[in-house]
Design an enzyme around this catalytic site. Structure first.
Site: not given
Ligand code: GAL
Length: 740
Positions: A206, A358
């Site tokens: 990110e 994710e």
């Molecule tokens: C994302 C990030 C992850 C974790 C996640 C939690 O933005 O890439 O490492 O922090 O959020 O929701």
């Protein structure tokens, strides 16, 4: 960065998806039936793609399932690392992003590398025939590095260098950081180039943010020299005579506080270019040592701070992190918002399936009210992404860590540690279902409709003082001018009807589309106005709105009447004045009897009302009140073989958007994925390839819904059942169907 800033950043990144679900008054959902009743274009067949794309991991022609795996936090617990493999198998997982924040475990002190633990992890995953997206660890620098090389830490707008602090906060210009990143990435690539688990590179994490150190400021000035050549050209581009801002030496350029909105805009462009450059630098050893291994980086949806379109040439695959605020009565709105973002990521690579990199298998720890997903919603969220073109469903994260910021964040394996919990079971059920979806891999969508969504347009608007007041005058905050929300509002009617859409940057080619919707096309980048004219001239249909064609690419107002640069002639209207209306304004738009789009009645509007002159256009609706009552509010102009609509006011709810799209569907003959009435809360997405067509039918309501397929016969890909006639979709249920 404080915890508050952390949450605020999160708020930003979810703008099109998550926040879209926050505030729909319950009564609005009742408006859906009017859309559902829209007659489909008689006999129109949706376009299909001829040939599938290759699977994301060519040797593994399945939907990828898994997520962020942080074994580096569990090195002292080999028993847990061993247990993970059995649990992963039970969950039907097959792909993991490994080592994202593991730098200090890989290089505990400068030049001393410890890869043995990672060898073990990759070996165990390879033994199962699974895949690893191996991370480059640049997202979180080790403490020792910050101490030894302070220049790698960012300098804020206030001129202060940050503490070692959190993550994602390195200077992207620092030659030392760039060298350190290349060194560790070289070691990783050398060691794992031939490892059977290596399926791709998960580069950094990110990317975001900017730095105002002397190195970055010097680089910015060079960047401007490259862009404008002379100070004279730069002064003209910025209208810098304003408040005595004229620059007489390059060293005077100061992006931190400036009333020059062109300069503010360029800082964002530069930040994007500098991040892309950092990424190119970061992946150079990967390209050299593993030329056949695809590279991607996980992006934050429609995050304000970077123009993600600029990464499309650097990444082999596009990937994004989706955290939907996805529950109850608002689920459909969040789903439509996510659909919008999914359609960006698919369109970025010309339809190539993207990675849902994710998502949370349960809830986050950073939403204000992290409501649990209801039964069915996990599966539904995953199938929503797949229906829009994702070939992966992945989570943050595999196992909850016991400490740190994210110990309460949802994960597949809870602190309890077994496979017994509801979340694990939901994930495992999804894993089992995915085994039946191999036929979907590599299929995609060929939309006839494009909605324009352009980061630079959004920035230009956010950087400008007015036409309405910015809550944060610098435009750095999340309080921009609702460009995102507006784009999603224009997208939603298509999504409700099951009409495939590409969401694209304003400079992309348009010839593949029949209809282009350009909400608030405030800034015209070079060539865009001409391209829109050519598109309509050749028979395309274009929808323009208030606040379009206002400035050029350096944020200077266009002369000669808005919408400028030739769009006035195209739209056949002159937008003379823009009225900003209060939230309790009674203003409405009244359909003219017998208008070509078949609109009837009146519709509430909000925020903006253009007072326009229909110079050549036909008037379809007028304003109801105020001194411009009776004046045009919605028009259409014939131009060449096509038509250009102009929506002069912002609809206050979905009714006008829905009615407008319904009219356009009829007029243009746009095909829907499934030619049936879709009751309130349901939608359908389509993917195709190699002569096969798949449909994803969803009910986002907490009550069952019945969809009448009439005589159509569809096969459920999971159960093998043949569906025809009336089909009941339980609450939060989705079905994956094969056509024909
Ligand atoms: C994302 C990030 C992850 C974790 C996640 C939690 O933005 O890439 O490492 O922090 O959020 O929701």
């Amino acid at each position: 960065m404080s915890q508050r800033a952390f949450s605020r950043r999160r708020f930003l990144q979810g703008a099109a998806g998550a926040t879209a679900g926050l505030a729909i008054p319950g009564h609005l959902s009742a408006l859906w039936p009017s859309v559902a009743a829209a007659p489909a274009a008689a006999g129109a067949q949706p376009l299909t793609i001829a040939k599938r794309f290759a699977p994301i991991v060519p040797r593994f022609p399945h939907i990828l399932h898994g997520g962020d795996y942080n074994p580096d936090q569990w090195i002292e617990r080999p028993d847990i690392l061993q247990e993970d493999i059995g649990l992963m198998e039970k969950a039907g997982c097959n792909t993991f992003s490994v080592g994202i924040f593991a730098w200090v475990r890989l290089e505990p002190e400068e030049g001393r590398y410890t890869f043995d633990w990672l060898d073990g992890v990759l070996d165990r995953i390879a033994a199962k025939g699974w895949n690893v997206f191996l991370a480059t660890p640049s997202g979180a620098k080790p403490q020792w590095m910050s101490l030894k090389y302070p220049e790698i830490k960012r300098v804020g707008r206030d001129g202060r260098r940050a503490f070692h602090a959190f993550r994602h906060d390195h200077c992207q210009t620092s030659p030392i950081y760039r060298r350190k990143v290349q060194e560790i990435n070289t070691r990783l690539a050398e060691r794992y180039a031939k490892h059977p688990a290596l399926a791709g590179w998960h580069v950094s994490n990110e990317y975001s943010g900017d730095c105002f150190c002397d190195l970055c400021l010097a680089r910015f000035r060079d960047w401007l020299r490259g862009r404008y050549n002379t100070l004279d050209a730069l002064n003209q581009a910025y209208w810098s005579g304003f408040w005595s801002q004229t620059l007489t030496a390059w060293e005077q350029i100061e992006p931190r506080e400036t009333p020059l909105d062109g300069l503010r805009l360029d800082w964002l462009r530069f930040t994007t270019d500098q991040t892309v450059d950092f990424m190119k630098h970061e992946i150079a050893p990967l390209r050299r040592l593993t030329p056949d291994t695809p590279v991607t980086t996980n992006m934050m949806g429609t995050f304000h701070g970077l123009d993600y379109w600029r990464f499309t040439d650097v990444c082999d695959r596009m990937a994004w992190d989706a955290y939907l605020f996805f529950h109850d009565d608002n689920a459909w709105k969040a789903a439509a918002g996510a659909g919008f973002t999914n359609d960006i990521y698919r369109a970025m690579k010309g339809g190539r399936p993207f990675l849902l990199m994710e998502s949370t298998p349960s809830s986050t720890n950073w939403y204000h009210t992290p409501t649990l997903k209801k039964p069915g919603q996990h599966e539904q969220e995953m199938l929503l992404a797949i229906g829009h073109g994702a070939d992966t469903t992945m989570y943050f994260q595999w196992r909850k860590g016991r400490g740190g910021f994210e110990k309460f964040h949802g994960a597949v394996v809870d602190h309890e540690g077994s496979d017994k919990g509801r979340v694990f079971q939901d994930v495992a059920a999804h894993g089992a279902l995915l085994k039946k979806l191999d036929a979907i891999v590599g299929t995609s969508v060929k939309p006839e409709v494009a909605v324009l969504f352009d980061w630079e347009v959004r920035w230009a608007l956010a950087m400008s003082e007015g036409p309405r007041q910015n809550a944060d005058w610098r435009g750095w905050g999340p309080f921009e001018k609702e460009y995102n929300e507006t784009a999603v509002e224009h997208y939603r009617p298509f999504w409700k009807l099951g009409i495939p859409v590409d969401v694209i940057e304003s400079t992309r080619p348009l010839d593949a589309y029949k209809l282009v919707v350009a909400p608030m096309l405030y800034m015209l980048k070079p060539g865009v106005a001409e391209k829109l004219r050519t598109f309509v001239q050749a028979g395309g249909t274009l929808v323009l709105t208030y606040l379009s064609g206002i400035v050029n690419e350096t944020n200077l107002c266009l002369p000669g009447g808005w919408p400028g640069a030739g769009l006035r002639e195209l739209a056949g209207v002159w937008a003379e004045e823009l009225d900003s209306i209060a939230s309790d304004s009674p203003q409405r738009l009244v359909a003219k009897a017998g208008n070509a789009l078949g609109l009837t009645g009146d519709f509430p509007v909000k925020t903006y009302c253009d007072r326009i002159h229909a110079e050549k256009a036909d008037v379809l609706a007028t304003y109801q009140s105020d001194f411009y009552a009776g004046q045009p509010a919605l028009t259409v102009n014939r131009f060449g073989k096509g038509r250009c609509y102009y929506v002069a006011a912002r609809p206050a709810d979905d009714t006008l958007h829905d009615a407008l799209v319904r009219g356009l569907v009829r007029e243009i003959g746009l095909a829907r994925a499934l030619d049936v009435d879709l009751p309130e809360g349901t939608t359908v997405q389509m993917r195709s390839g190699d002569g096969e067509v798949f449909l994803f039918l969803h009910n986002f309501r907490r009550e069952a819904r019945v969809v009448d397929l009439k005589a159509q016969r569809l096969t459920d890909l999971v159960t093998g059942e043949t569906l025809t006639g009336k089909v009941t979709l339980p609450a939060f249920a989705s079905r994956v169907l094969r056509k024909g």
